[in-house]
Design a protein around this motif. Structure first.
Motif, PDB file in Angstrom:
ATOM      1  N   LEU A 131       0.950  -1.246  -0.127  1.00  0.00           N
ATOM      2  CA  LEU A 131       0.007  -0.094  -0.099  1.00  0.00           C
ATOM      3  C   LEU A 131       0.936   1.339   0.001  1.00  0.00           C
ATOM      4  O   LEU A 131       1.536   1.704   1.020  1.00  0.00           O
ATOM      5  CB  LEU A 131      -0.943  -0.085   1.208  1.00  0.00           C
ATOM      6  N   PRO A 132       1.116   1.701  -0.988  1.00  0.00           N
ATOM      7  CA  PRO A 132       1.822   3.067  -1.344  1.00  0.00           C
ATOM      8  C   PRO A 132       0.951   4.012  -0.742  1.00  0.00           C
ATOM      9  O   PRO A 132      -0.127   4.259  -0.484  1.00  0.00           O
ATOM     10  CB  PRO A 132       2.411   3.208  -2.546  1.00  0.00           C
ATOM     11  N   TYR A 133       1.690   5.349  -0.428  1.00  0.00           N
ATOM     12  CA  TYR A 133       0.933   6.551   0.062  1.00  0.00           C
ATOM     13  C   TYR A 133       0.037   6.895  -1.086  1.00  0.00           C
ATOM     14  O   TYR A 133       0.453   6.750  -2.426  1.00  0.00           O
ATOM     15  CB  TYR A 133       1.826   7.505   0.423  1.00  0.00           C
ATOM     16  N   ASP A 177       2.725  11.205  -0.664  1.00  0.00           N
ATOM     17  CA  ASP A 177       3.580  11.016   0.056  1.00  0.00           C
ATOM     18  C   ASP A 177       4.167  12.033   1.146  1.00  0.00           C
ATOM     19  O   ASP A 177       4.186  13.387   0.677  1.00  0.00           O
ATOM     20  CB  ASP A 177       4.783  10.573  -0.518  1.00  0.00           C
ATOM     21  N   THR A 193      11.700   9.100   3.145  1.00  0.00           N
ATOM     22  CA  THR A 193      12.294   8.146   2.383  1.00  0.00           C
ATOM     23  C   THR A 193      11.606   6.762   2.578  1.00  0.00           C
ATOM     24  O   THR A 193      11.883   6.166   3.777  1.00  0.00           O
ATOM     25  CB  THR A 193      13.782   7.902   2.236  1.00  0.00           C
ATOM     26  N   GLN A 194      10.726   6.084   1.824  1.00  0.00           N
ATOM     27  CA  GLN A 194      10.268   5.020   2.116  1.00  0.00           C
ATOM     28  C   GLN A 194      11.314   3.790   2.513  1.00  0.00           C
ATOM     29  O   GLN A 194      12.287   3.786   1.873  1.00  0.00           O
ATOM     30  CB  GLN A 194       9.460   4.347   0.894  1.00  0.00           C
ATOM     31  N   GLY A 195      11.148   3.211   3.756  1.00  0.00           N
ATOM     32  CA  GLY A 195      12.017   2.089   4.165  1.00  0.00           C
ATOM     33  C   GLY A 195      13.218   2.384   4.857  1.00  0.00           C
ATOM     34  O   GLY A 195      13.826   1.612   5.768  1.00  0.00           O
ATOM     35  N   ALA A 196      13.433   3.700   5.139  1.00  0.00           N
ATOM     36  CA  ALA A 196      14.455   4.484   5.660  1.00  0.00           C
ATOM     37  C   ALA A 196      13.707   5.049   7.128  1.00  0.00           C
ATOM     38  O   ALA A 196      12.643   5.510   7.108  1.00  0.00           O
ATOM     39  CB  ALA A 196      15.090   5.385   5.041  1.00  0.00           C
ATOM     40  N   SER A 213      12.859   5.429  -3.903  1.00  0.00           N
ATOM     41  CA  SER A 213      13.986   5.293  -2.864  1.00  0.00           C
ATOM     42  C   SER A 213      15.062   4.285  -3.003  1.00  0.00           C
ATOM     43  O   SER A 213      15.882   3.682  -2.278  1.00  0.00           O
ATOM     44  CB  SER A 213      13.203   4.885  -1.750  1.00  0.00           C
ATOM     45  N   SER A 228      17.512   3.531  -0.096  1.00  0.00           N
ATOM     46  CA  SER A 228      16.911   2.933   1.163  1.00  0.00           C
ATOM     47  C   SER A 228      16.714   1.597   0.744  1.00  0.00           C
ATOM     48  O   SER A 228      16.917   0.976  -0.430  1.00  0.00           O
ATOM     49  CB  SER A 228      15.426   3.555   1.348  1.00  0.00           C
ATOM     50  N   SER A 229      16.513   0.734   1.656  1.00  0.00           N
ATOM     51  CA  SER A 229      16.477  -0.777   1.402  1.00  0.00           C
ATOM     52  C   SER A 229      15.355  -1.163   0.611  1.00  0.00           C
ATOM     53  O   SER A 229      15.346  -2.061  -0.024  1.00  0.00           O
ATOM     54  CB  SER A 229      16.229  -1.527   2.783  1.00  0.00           C
ATOM     55  N   PHE A 230      14.194  -0.339   0.651  1.00  0.00           N
ATOM     56  CA  PHE A 230      12.963  -0.482   0.071  1.00  0.00           C
ATOM     57  C   PHE A 230      13.118   0.493  -1.291  1.00  0.00           C
ATOM     58  O   PHE A 230      13.182   1.547  -1.059  1.00  0.00           O
ATOM     59  CB  PHE A 230      11.902  -0.261   0.844  1.00  0.00           C
ATOM     60  N   PRO A 257       3.602   7.075  -4.700  1.00  0.00           N
ATOM     61  CA  PRO A 257       2.503   7.515  -4.411  1.00  0.00           C
ATOM     62  C   PRO A 257       1.424   7.707  -5.390  1.00  0.00           C
ATOM     63  O   PRO A 257       1.997   7.861  -6.587  1.00  0.00           O
ATOM     64  CB  PRO A 257       2.858   8.558  -3.615  1.00  0.00           C
ATOM     65  N   ALA A 297      -5.049   4.287  -0.190  1.00  0.00           N
ATOM     66  CA  ALA A 297      -3.799   3.709  -1.139  1.00  0.00           C
ATOM     67  C   ALA A 297      -4.476   3.063  -2.116  1.00  0.00           C
ATOM     68  O   ALA A 297      -5.560   2.323  -2.045  1.00  0.00           O
ATOM     69  CB  ALA A 297      -3.071   2.983  -0.345  1.00  0.00           C
ATOM     70  N   ILE A 298      -3.888   2.643  -3.426  1.00  0.00           N
ATOM     71  CA  ILE A 298      -4.019   1.669  -4.170  1.00  0.00           C
ATOM     72  C   ILE A 298      -3.451   0.337  -3.596  1.00  0.00           C
ATOM     73  O   ILE A 298      -2.160   0.329  -3.268  1.00  0.00           O
ATOM     74  CB  ILE A 298      -3.433   2.019  -5.489  1.00  0.00           C
TER      75      ILE A 298
END
Lengths: 982, 216
Positions: free
Chosen positions: A87-89, A92, A97-100, B72, B76-78, B83, B113-114
């Motif tokens: 489920l992304p924003y 945002d 940062t997503q995941g950080a 990211s 980032s890891s992800f 969005p 969210a989608i």
């Protein structure tokens, strides 16, 4: 303590003992000291308490049934994976940062006083608390309570809904009811309106309460704080004619004399004092000498060079005697002969260190002692140097005591009562708030839990946790800092301000009101507000130092203390794990072993060995203690160093409505507390009962057979023999392993026993960082606690007044690790950088590694200890660390997730990992900076420099394990003129 | 009394044991192979999604960089999923009425969210970090397959994300396509071919194959 007996030559003697000679130096428990057969048997059992666990009748039939059920369930679990969703924003959030992870500054108050924190938020979920280096009350350190606040936030036992007379209601209904009640009060100018809070330092809340009192002039504000600073203020009122608070600067002191003052725990500046103390205990520099006289061992007393176990009622006399010896015109008082060496030595040092000394008294002592300490500090020129006076940061300083509220309520003069996070029904049953609450038509309670007081109030509103609230608080030096929420209230909690809102006609959210409030106080510009939030402190808000002068003529007329006559007295002090009980529902803290008794899950009545003998009780016997017509039954724990004739009681146990975790743990020490709120309970009677209670002490766990583990010398010995800590026998050089890889990082850790105050922040921080499970009292009794770092405690000398030493023990990450040799499946292996790695997915649970570990730092998941069902805990866990399942061994990883994080950050920038880029969780939490981690191969790194110190030694290094974690031996600085045994 | 079993029984029993062992081995081998078939790994099988998003159209057709949406991936890891706002940067202007984008518009309106279906998944005991792989020059396609040719999204054949596949690269990073400069950085600055490069690379590989690199 005796300088001679356990001076630096103790190691030589230890060595001799290892060669078959006798002469016991360090001991961990009285059983060990006595060499009791039970102890020896426990020591030599291979599986201490595990064997016999399955002896219970378990028939073949039961076995087959269970196996069948497991097979069936196993089959169910294998039925396909649910399709995962992402489920992304939709929109945002800025700066994420997503995941950080993100880090936010906020404030976590304890008993009202602020301690700054930086909280890690993993995709919106707060998962770890660290100290805020910019905050004057934290300096980057934390204590066990700050660490455990994460668990407190997610605690599923927290109150989740508004209740009216125990039935579910709504926030709207509460507000409407309050408005009706207030309308009636308005007519009477608030004659029946009362507020009850704990200690409040928040200027924002203070102003809101002031506004209530302005609108309802007849209304009154009462305060009930179980561990209050009232005696300090009152003492300074005696000495200076003004209610003042005080703070200390130990870096300015060469000698500190503590009269039952736990500088490292009870004081609001405890984290800072630990840091300052550690900074002054470096044997290479001028050391601070510490004296302590106290009824029960405290964290400060354990670190004192001269510790005198003394009854609390004797301390005023000691204070008078000290004052007289330092030249103050006070009447002479009798003190026991046994105190003479301590007194003369302390007084001599105080006189010698004029302007660089400090006499401190604890909040348990009467105002008179505080007044005398203030006068003495002034006379010796210590004021404004080591001790600084300031206006009390508490806004609640002007509030009336609880007793007046109860009296008025029982006369029916209170119609409306708002209780903000206070729990007098539990905290002071002698005041009989329970009966008084029954006579108040509209009593509303705001609290995190539906606690003892909430159950007797008509309304209960769930309170927002500090990590869910907007607010502010003052630190011990008056510095203001803001609370900002890390997450929206999980359980519909309301802040203190929202709770009071209807009474002042303001129903805005706390944020807008707080913003408006601080706009008028220098944070009007958006930048200034943002900056205060980001830094976690409002700049330049520390209170100015006051320069009061002692009123000699009044002090000279103070009546001298009456001689202590009681055969048995009791003191009630905040629990080192649970404070006053408000943290009692935290499994992390319940299972954190008390730094003094090493007990988990229960509090105990502390007795000196001689007192226990006199009363004819042993450990775990239940003692009935009564005073003033009230009685409590408490299990006994014999504590070496406890003053004879004093029963040490702690707060926080015996909760009847504290939550599922708190339920059934400990005894209710508060039930003996008199309505005057004194914590010195005076004469008590104690009677042995037939009952006994099994206590889950961990002191005897993970024993290492009396080898020289904790190394320790006096300063004079250290100067003669700086290499005293080095072992006599070098370890073997031949090894079964191939050569170690060269190059790259070599991670290592150094733990400074001179800095460690044994507060335990590292233990709880490790729990929080590494998703460690809580196992419960039953499993602790089977030695299955899951702490990756423990704090071993040793005694030296006589059981009546021993020296107390503490040693944190994480995994040593041996270069030649015995555990690795015996693993049949290669689940524990060595990395090139020196980490002793544990690969959970390979582990089949033979436990050979644990058996072969000389340090006993490996922990086994005998059951699926991690609670995987509770949704709230899923949010809480650190996403960077696996949650271990049943049948898997685990241990300290040197916080490898933090190493990897730093490595990736450095790699991305194509540079090497810098010294200090990696802080392990225990290191970061430590208020005294006792733990340093880094690359030992880099000679410029801090850890390499510490390992080059002459004090550096490895635990059991004669075994040839070549541990990467090493220690700096402790050096104490006793007064050389003091005769042995004092 | 006559012998109950003739001498040949020994041979028969031995053969039976051998056959049993063989069958067992075969069963294990079959299970191993079957487990790696696309039937189990779902590689090459398009997932049903709320919006039939085409990487082929957006990447190959329009030339949009992966990082425009997966922002990211470098930090980032992800890698990140875009969005709704990112979709709407274009789709508030083009294809504003398209039926297939109804879910996107609804998300933009409601802020909900989608709910995309996950395509690639690693077990939770693997701590994979996108950023370091991208920064070290590993192309997205190395693991995810040729996403730029996927009209609908599936697991990039032939990559089922087994530990073996990770190790193939962690053991021999030089065998996998990447820019030379990145390879040089990997081996602490020694350009390929130079003396020291091999040793430095070997050291790096030792680090890459350390258990704690991916598991902890």
């Amino acid at each position: 303590m005796s300088g001679q007996l356990h001076g630096g030559d103790s190691f030589r003697r230890f060595g001799r003992r290892l060669q078959g000679l006798t002469g016991r130096e360090f001991w961990r428990s009285l059983d060990e000291l006595a060499g009791s057969p039970e102890f020896l048997e426990a020591l030599h059992r291979e599986f201490p308490t595990h064997s016999g666990y399955w002896d219970a009748a378990f028939s073949r039939r039961d076995f087959l049934r269970l196996m069948g059920a497991s097979l069936a369930l196993g089959g169910l679990a294998a039925c396909g994976k649910p399709a995962g969703r992402i489920l992304p924003y939709a929109e945002d959030p800025e700066g994420m940062t997503q995941g950080a992870p993100l880090y936010f500054s906020t404030t976590l108050p304890r008993a009202g006083f602020a301690r700054g924190a930086v909280v890690k938020s993993a995709m919106g979920r707060p998962v770890k608390v660290e100290g805020n280096p910019r905050h004057p009350a934290s300096l980057g350190g934390t204590d066990v309570f700050m660490q455990a606040d994460i668990l407190g936030l997610y605690d599923p036992d927290r109150s989740q809904t508004v209740l009216e007379q125990g039935r579910i209601s709504t926030w709207g209904a509460y507000r409407a009811a309050l408005s009706r009640a207030l309308e009636a009060e308005a007519a009477a100018r608030g004659a029946g309106l009362r507020l009850l809070t704990g200690s409040v330092t928040s200027p924002f809340l203070g102003q809101a309460i002031a506004e209530v009192l302005r609108r309802y002039p007849q209304a009154r504000w009462h305060r009930f704080e179980p561990v209050s600073r009232e005696t300090v203020y009152a003492g300074h009122a005696l000495a200076f004619g003004r209610r003042l608070d005080r703070r200390f600067d130990l870096s300015q002191a060469d000698v500190v004399v503590g009269l039952d003052c736990d500088l490292f725990f009870e004081e609001p500046g405890s984290l800072v004092y630990a840091r300052q103390f550690a900074g002054r205990r470096k044997p290479q520099e001028r050391m601070l000498r510490a004296y302590a006289a106290e009824p029960s061992p405290t964290l400060f007393g354990s670190r004192a060079d001269h510790r005198l176990p003394a009854a609390a009622s004797l301390l005023p006399a000691l204070a008078y005697s000290l004052a007289r010896r330092c030249g103050l015109p006070v009447p002479a008082v009798d003190t026991p002969q046994s105190c003479e060496p301590w007194l003369s030595s302390a007084a001599a040092d105080l006189r010698r260190c004029r302007g660089r000394g400090l006499l401190v008294a604890g909040s348990l002592q009467p105002p008179q002692v505080h007044a005398l300490a203030a006068w003495l500090n002034e006379a010796l020129g210590n004021a404004e140097r080591a001790v600084i006076y300031l206006e009390p940061p508490e806004a609640s300083d002007s509030a009336a005591p609880l007793s007046e509220l109860v009296e008025e309520a029982s006369q029916g003069r209170v119609q409306t009562l708002l209780v903000l996070d206070a729990n007098p029904v539990y905290g002071l049953p002698a005041a009989d708030a329970a009966a008084a609450l029954g006579k108040i038509p509209f009593a509303a309670h705001l609290g995190l839990y539906q606690d003892e007081t909430a159950r007797l109030c008509r309304w209960h509103v769930p309170r927002a946790h500090a990590l869910e609230s907007w607010g502010d608080a003052l630190a011990f030096d008056g510095t203001a800092s803001l609370l900002q929420p890390l997450i929206a209230p999980l359980y519909n909690g309301r802040t203190d301000f929202e709770f009071l809102g209807p009474a002042i006609g303001r129903l805005d959210a706390s944020h807008d009101e707080l913003r408006r409030f601080w706009s008028g106080r220098g944070l009007s510009a958006q930048d200034a507000w943002d900056d205060a939030l980001r830094r976690g402190v409002v700049a330049a808000t520390a209170f100015p130092a006051q320069a009061p002068s002692a009123r000699r003529e009044r002090l000279e007329k103070l009546p001298p203390p009456e001689a202590a006559a009681a055969e048995l007295e009791a003191v009630l002090r905040p629990d080192l794990r649970l404070w006053d009980g408000r943290y009692a529902n935290s499994g992390w803290l319940q299972e954190f072993p008390d730094p003094v008794t090493r007990l988990t899950w229960d509090n105990a009545a502390w007795l000196a060995p001689s007192t226990a003998r006199r009363l004819g009780v042993e450990n775990e016997d239940v003692l009935e203690i009564s005073a003033g017509g009230r009685a409590v039954q408490a299990p006994v724990w014999i504590v070496p160093g406890q003053a004879p004739g004093v029963v040490g009681l702690t707060m926080g146990g015996g909760r009847s409505a504290g939550g599922r975790v708190a339920h059934g743990s400990g005894y209710w020490g508060e039930s003996l507390r008199p309505a005057s709120e004194a914590r010195l309970l005076g004469p008590v009677q104690a009677r042995k009962t037939e009952a006994s209670l099994r206590l889950a002490g961990v002191q005897g766990h993970q024993l290492m057979e009396g080898r020289p583990l904790v190394r320790f010398a006096t300063l004079s010995h250290y100067r003669k023999d700086p290499l005293f800590a080095k072992g006599e026998r070098p370890g073997p050089t031949e090894t079964l392993y191939g050569p170690l890889p060269q190059g790259g990082y070599a991670w290592g850790m150094s733990i400074d026993l001179n800095a460690c105050v044994a507060c335990g922040a590292c233990v709880v921080a490790c729990f929080a960082e590494n998703n460690s499970p809580v196992v419960g009292k039953e499993e602790v009794l089977r030695e299955r606690e899951m702490h990756w770092i423990r704090i071993d405690r040793y005694y030296a000398g006589s059981p009546d007044a021993p020296a107390i030493l503490s040693q944190p023990v994480p995994c040593m990450h041996c270069e030649d690790a015995p555990c690795e040799l015996v693993c049949p499946v290669g689940a524990t292996v060595h990395s090139d950088e020196g980490l002793n790695e544990m690969v959970y997915n390979r582990c089949v649970g033979t436990r050979y590694c644990s058996n072969n570990c000389p340090y006993k730092v490996r922990r086994f998941n005998f059951f699926d200890f991690a609670d995987r069902q509770e949704e709230a805990y899923k949010l809480m866990r650190n996403p960077d660390v696996s949650v271990r399942s049943r049948g898997v061994m685990e241990k300290c990883t040197y916080c490898v997730q933090r190493i990897q994080e730093a490595r990736l950050a450095a790699d991305k920038q194509n540079r090497l990992i810098g010294d200090g880029d990696i802080q392990t969780a225990c290191q970061q939490a430590c208020p005294a900076q006792a733990i340093v981690f880094g690359d030992k191969a880099d000679p410029r790194s801090r850890v390499a420099k510490l390992k080059a110190s002459p004090l550096d030694y490895g635990l059991l290094d004669d075994l040839g394990t070549r541990p990467r974690t090493t220690y700096l031996a402790r050096v104490d600085d006793p007064n050389p003129s003091l005769p042995e045994g004092a | 009394m006559a012998q109950l079993f003739p001498p040949s029984s020994n041979s028969i029993v031995k053969a039976a044991f051998a056959a049993g062992a063989l069958v067992l081995c075969l069963a294990v081998w079959v299970a191993y192979r079957v487990e790696r078939t696309t039937y189990f790994t779902k590689a090459g099988v398009a997932c049903e999604q709320p919006v039939p998003f085409s990487h082929k159209h957006h990447v190959s057709g329009l030339g949009i960089d992966c990082r425009y949406c997966h922002v990211s991936a470098e930090d980032s890891s992800f890698a990140g999923l875009p969005p709704t706002r990112t979709c709407m940067t274009c789709h508030s202007q083009v294809w504003t009425q398209a039926q297939m984008l109804a879910a996107v518009r609804r998300s933009a309106e409601t802020g909900q969210a989608i709910a995309w279906t996950r395509v690639d998944r690693l077990p939770d005991y693997v701590y994979f970090d996108h950023s370091i792989h991208v920064r070290k020059g590993v192309a997205c396609q190395t693991c995810h397959g040729r996403v730029q040719r996927m009209p609908l999204t599936w697991r990039g054949y032939p990559f089922p994300f087994h530990m073996k596949d990770c190790l193939a690269c962690h053991r021999h990073p030089e065998r996998f396509p990447r820019e030379d400069a990145e390879l040089a950085r990997l081996s602490r600055g020694f350009p390929p071919g130079e003396r020291g490069h091999a040793a430095a690379l070997a050291e790096h590989v030792r680090l890459l194959t350390d258990c704690y690199t991916c598991h902890r």
